[in-house]
Design an enzyme around this catalytic site. Sequence first.
Site, PDB file in Angstrom:
ATOM      1  N   CYS A  48    -103.428  -4.949  -2.738  1.00 51.54           N
ATOM      2  CA  CYS A  48    -102.034  -5.117  -3.174  1.00 51.54           C
ATOM      3  C   CYS A  48    -101.954  -5.074  -4.703  1.00 51.54           C
ATOM      4  O   CYS A  48    -102.390  -5.992  -5.384  1.00 51.54           O
ATOM      5  CB  CYS A  48    -101.496  -6.441  -2.635  1.00 51.54           C
ATOM      6  SG  CYS A  48     -99.896  -6.920  -3.311  1.00 51.54           S
ATOM      7  N   CYS A  51     -99.985  -7.943  -6.199  1.00 48.43           N
ATOM      8  CA  CYS A  51    -100.771  -9.193  -6.128  1.00 48.43           C
ATOM      9  C   CYS A  51    -101.724  -9.282  -7.317  1.00 48.43           C
ATOM     10  O   CYS A  51    -101.853 -10.338  -7.941  1.00 48.43           O
ATOM     11  CB  CYS A  51    -101.577  -9.254  -4.832  1.00 48.43           C
ATOM     12  SG  CYS A  51    -100.582  -9.291  -3.328  1.00 48.43           S
TER      13      CYS A  51
END
Length: 123
Positions: A48, A51
């Site tokens: 991600c 993230c």
Amino acid sequence: MDIACDTMVSVKQKRSVLMKPLELNELEFSRMLESGEAFLVDYWAPWCVYCRRIAPAYEKLAEQYEGKLKIAKVNIDENPALADREHIEVIPTLVLYSGGKAQGFVVAPDSKAAMEEFIEGLI
């Protein structure tokens, strides 16, 4: 003099290790939940991009809230059953737990300030 410098560096290194977010698996998460204490979890995955982008700000929260609130992370790839049980559909999702249950969540916060606002609104 060199010993003093080495000691100072050693203490700083140890302190920075202690202030990183805790990496939780299902068992550790369950234990923290059962304890009833307040803790913040970042549900994330290594693939991600967003993230990874917020990770440095999230790590600063661990330093900032040390002794007040435990800051943790759950890798959803390594703990898919936990992510399913907690109804995590989008990452990153931050969830604040207290008293053994989720108190609130925020999806994809856009800044450290947004994360702080979320925390302060719940603790």
